[in-house]
Write a protein that holds these residues in place. Structure first.
Motif, mmCIF file in Angstrom:
data_model
loop_
_atom_site.group_PDB
_atom_site.id
_atom_site.type_symbol
_atom_site.label_atom_id
_atom_site.label_comp_id
_atom_site.label_asym_id
_atom_site.label_seq_id
_atom_site.Cartn_x
_atom_site.Cartn_y
_atom_site.Cartn_z
ATOM 1 N N SER A 109 32.020 4.746 15.064
ATOM 2 C CA SER A 109 33.201 3.928 15.233
ATOM 3 C C SER A 109 33.142 2.626 14.418
ATOM 4 N N ILE A 110 32.064 2.460 13.638
ATOM 5 C CA ILE A 110 31.970 1.273 12.773
ATOM 6 C C ILE A 110 33.162 1.210 11.827
ATOM 7 N N SER A 111 33.601 2.367 11.359
ATOM 8 C CA SER A 111 34.712 2.415 10.403
ATOM 9 C C SER A 111 36.010 1.886 10.996
ATOM 10 N N GLU A 112 36.084 1.821 12.325
ATOM 11 C CA GLU A 112 37.308 1.391 13.000
ATOM 12 C C GLU A 112 37.341 -0.117 13.262
ATOM 13 N N ASP A 113 36.278 -0.817 12.884
ATOM 14 C CA ASP A 113 36.153 -2.246 13.170
ATOM 15 C C ASP A 113 36.680 -3.068 11.987
ATOM 16 N N GLU A 114 37.819 -3.704 12.157
ATOM 17 C CA GLU A 114 38.434 -4.478 11.076
ATOM 18 C C GLU A 114 37.605 -5.708 10.714
ATOM 19 N N ARG A 115 36.825 -6.234 11.656
ATOM 20 C CA ARG A 115 35.968 -7.385 11.343
ATOM 21 C C ARG A 115 34.902 -6.991 10.322
ATOM 22 N N MET A 116 34.379 -5.800 10.470
ATOM 23 C CA MET A 116 33.375 -5.292 9.549
ATOM 24 C C MET A 116 33.970 -5.129 8.149
ATOM 25 N N VAL A 117 35.160 -4.567 8.084
ATOM 26 C CA VAL A 117 35.820 -4.360 6.794
ATOM 27 C C VAL A 117 36.140 -5.693 6.121
ATOM 28 N N LYS A 118 36.587 -6.654 6.900
ATOM 29 C CA LYS A 118 36.875 -7.984 6.348
ATOM 30 C C LYS A 118 35.616 -8.599 5.746
ATOM 31 N N MET A 119 34.482 -8.427 6.404
ATOM 32 C CA MET A 119 33.220 -8.964 5.904
ATOM 33 C C MET A 119 32.832 -8.301 4.584
ATOM 34 N N LEU A 120 33.014 -6.997 4.477
ATOM 35 C CA LEU A 120 32.686 -6.295 3.238
ATOM 36 C C LEU A 120 33.575 -6.772 2.091
ATOM 37 N N ARG A 121 34.828 -7.029 2.385
ATOM 38 C CA ARG A 121 35.731 -7.549 1.348
ATOM 39 C C ARG A 121 35.285 -8.927 0.876
ATOM 40 N N GLU A 122 34.805 -9.743 1.818
ATOM 41 C CA GLU A 122 34.313 -11.073 1.438
ATOM 42 C C GLU A 122 33.120 -10.961 0.493
ATOM 43 N N PHE A 123 32.265 -9.967 0.716
ATOM 44 C CA PHE A 123 31.098 -9.757 -0.144
ATOM 45 C C PHE A 123 31.446 -9.001 -1.423
ATOM 46 N N TYR A 131 33.448 0.023 -0.264
ATOM 47 C CA TYR A 131 33.277 0.724 0.998
ATOM 48 C C TYR A 131 34.244 1.897 1.074
ATOM 49 N N VAL A 132 33.872 2.878 1.887
ATOM 50 C CA VAL A 132 34.764 3.982 2.245
ATOM 51 C C VAL A 132 34.649 4.187 3.747
ATOM 52 N N ARG A 133 35.784 4.337 4.399
ATOM 53 C CA ARG A 133 35.834 4.504 5.849
ATOM 54 C C ARG A 133 36.138 5.960 6.205
ATOM 55 N N ILE A 134 35.365 6.510 7.132
ATOM 56 C CA ILE A 134 35.636 7.842 7.675
ATOM 57 C C ILE A 134 36.210 7.647 9.067
ATOM 58 N N ALA A 135 37.419 8.147 9.295
ATOM 59 C CA ALA A 135 38.065 7.926 10.591
ATOM 60 C C ALA A 135 39.044 9.050 10.888
ATOM 61 N N SER A 136 39.427 9.155 12.149
ATOM 62 C CA SER A 136 40.308 10.235 12.578
ATOM 63 C C SER A 136 41.758 10.005 12.182
ATOM 64 N N VAL A 137 42.115 8.766 11.830
ATOM 65 C CA VAL A 137 43.478 8.422 11.409
ATOM 66 C C VAL A 137 43.404 7.453 10.235
ATOM 67 N N MET A 138 44.532 7.236 9.568
ATOM 68 C CA MET A 138 44.600 6.273 8.472
ATOM 69 C C MET A 138 44.452 4.852 9.003
ATOM 70 N N LEU A 139 43.505 4.110 8.459
ATOM 71 C CA LEU A 139 43.274 2.730 8.877
ATOM 72 C C LEU A 139 43.344 1.746 7.717
ATOM 73 N N ASP A 140 43.418 2.258 6.483
ATOM 74 C CA ASP A 140 43.283 1.404 5.304
ATOM 75 C C ASP A 140 44.051 2.061 4.163
ATOM 76 N N LYS A 141 43.949 1.489 2.983
ATOM 77 C CA LYS A 141 44.599 2.113 1.835
ATOM 78 C C LYS A 141 43.930 3.461 1.533
ATOM 79 N N PRO A 142 44.674 4.409 1.011
ATOM 80 C CA PRO A 142 44.140 5.763 0.813
ATOM 81 C C PRO A 142 42.869 5.822 -0.019
#
Length: 357
Positions: A145-159, A163-174
């Motif tokens: 469920s790490i891929s579902e955490d927007e705080r984590m994604v925001k941190m990766l963008r800052e760095f 990244y690529v997210r694996i999730a059951s639904v669309m959460l980000d750009k394709p």
């Protein structure tokens, strides 16, 4: 070079051959590219035009250049490491995901770092920040469920970390997603149980911190409703994607009167827990109880009778995510999104049958 003919002093490559050892600067000058580009070619970066790669490699071979290990990472000021970050409690899922990532990395200079974490820990985000800063990762594969955490994604963008997210639904750009459509797989399981004639159907869901658990439950409930079957509140139990949680839920469900004639578990580990309790109580699978799992992991084939399960190709998901990280996904028309997706499929085996009562 023609035999017996000495190189002319004006030939730049032959001049470099006469040196004791060529440097990355020499290669860059001869190829008419930057030192950064040469470093990218040396480290097999996917972000180099094929024409440039061929030219640089030809000069490297011609002058007999041997890369200095310290030159690695000059292209990005990063290590050549891919991180896989997970908090999934299912060991087989984690192993299959690693295998898929390694499939995609084979033949490259990249290495894999596997980093487990606990999303509920108060130091979760600070620990991950330290991990990414220390390793200077080229990129990260984020599993549920790490891929579902927007705080984590925001941190990766800052760095500025890929990244690529694996999730059951669309959460980000394709271009950053591998979508698994878990609800569709759960719906297929529901339709199959209803077709067999089951009406007292129970469900053991995964933990609420996982979006996949919600999607599997939603797909299952909606499909049952389409068949005129209601998921009774007493037949709806929450697990934790673990064997032990499957045992605990099954003990509650199989103590009910009347008890369910079928159980859909949110993953194969919990389905295995159902098997254990059924065996303890002398309940025959599938004559007295049909059981369906999810993932179609190696566990499904090790149970007896062999488990009917919704196949989620976890290894393929890992490979798709890594190919996307490297920019190697299949090219589509410019107007189409670069979306990678997998479709779950119900694999019918020996653990399901029509109800006997």
């Amino acid at each position: 070079m023609i035999a017996g003919v000495s190189p002319t002093p004006t030939d730049p490559i032959e001049k470099d051959r006469s040196r004791k050892r060529s440097t990355i600067n020499d290669i860059a000058r001869l190829a008419n590219v930057s030192k950064k580009t040469v470093s990218r070619v040396i480290n097999e970066s996917p972000f180099v035009k094929e024409e440039t790669r061929l030219r640089v490699n030809a000069i490297i071979r011609e002058v007999g250049f041997e890369p200095d290990p310290q030159a690695r990472g000059l292209a990005f000021r990063r290590s050549f490491l891919i991180g896989m970050i997970y908090d999934n409690p299912t060991p087989q899922y984690v192993v299959n995901m690693q295998q898929g990532i390694l499939d995609a990395m084979r033949g490259t200079s990249y290495g894999l770092l596997v980093h487990p974490c606990e999303r509920t820990s108060p130091t979760y985000l600070s620990d991950l920040r330290g991990f990414i800063e220390r390793q200077k990762l080229f990129g990260v594969i984020l599993t549920p469920s790490i891929s579902e955490d927007e705080r984590m994604v925001k941190m990766l963008r800052e760095f500025e970390c890929h990244y690529v997210r694996i999730a059951s639904v669309m959460l980000d750009k394709p271009s950053t997603m591998v979508v698994t459509h878990d609800a569709d797989g759960a719906a297929e399981a529901a339709h199959y149980l209803a077709e067999l004639g089951h009406e007292r159907i129970a469900h053991i869901s995964g933990p609420p911190s996982f979006r996949s658990a919600h999607e599997r439950r939603r797909g299952f409930r909606e499909a049952l409703a389409q068949r005129g079957v209601k998921l009774r509140p007493s037949f709806d139990r929450e697990g934790n994607y673990t064997f032990d949680s499957g045992i605990a839920a099954a003990r509650e469900l199989l103590a009910l009167k009347p008890r369910p004639t079928a159980i859909f578990a949110g993953n194969d580990e919990m389905a295995a827990g159902v098997y254990k309790v059924a065996h303890e109580l002398g309940i025959d699978i599938p004559r007295q109880l049909s059981v369906i799992g999810f993932d179609d992991s190696a566990t499904a084939l090790r149970l007896w009778p062999v488990l009917t399960s919704v196949r989620l190709p976890v290894r393929e998901m890992g490979k798709l995510a890594t190919d996307k990280l490297f920019g190697r996904q299949a090219k589509k028309k410019p107007a189409e999104p670069e979306l990678s997706e997998v479709i779950p499929k119900l694999i019918i085996r020996e653990s399901t049958a029509a109800p006997s009562e």
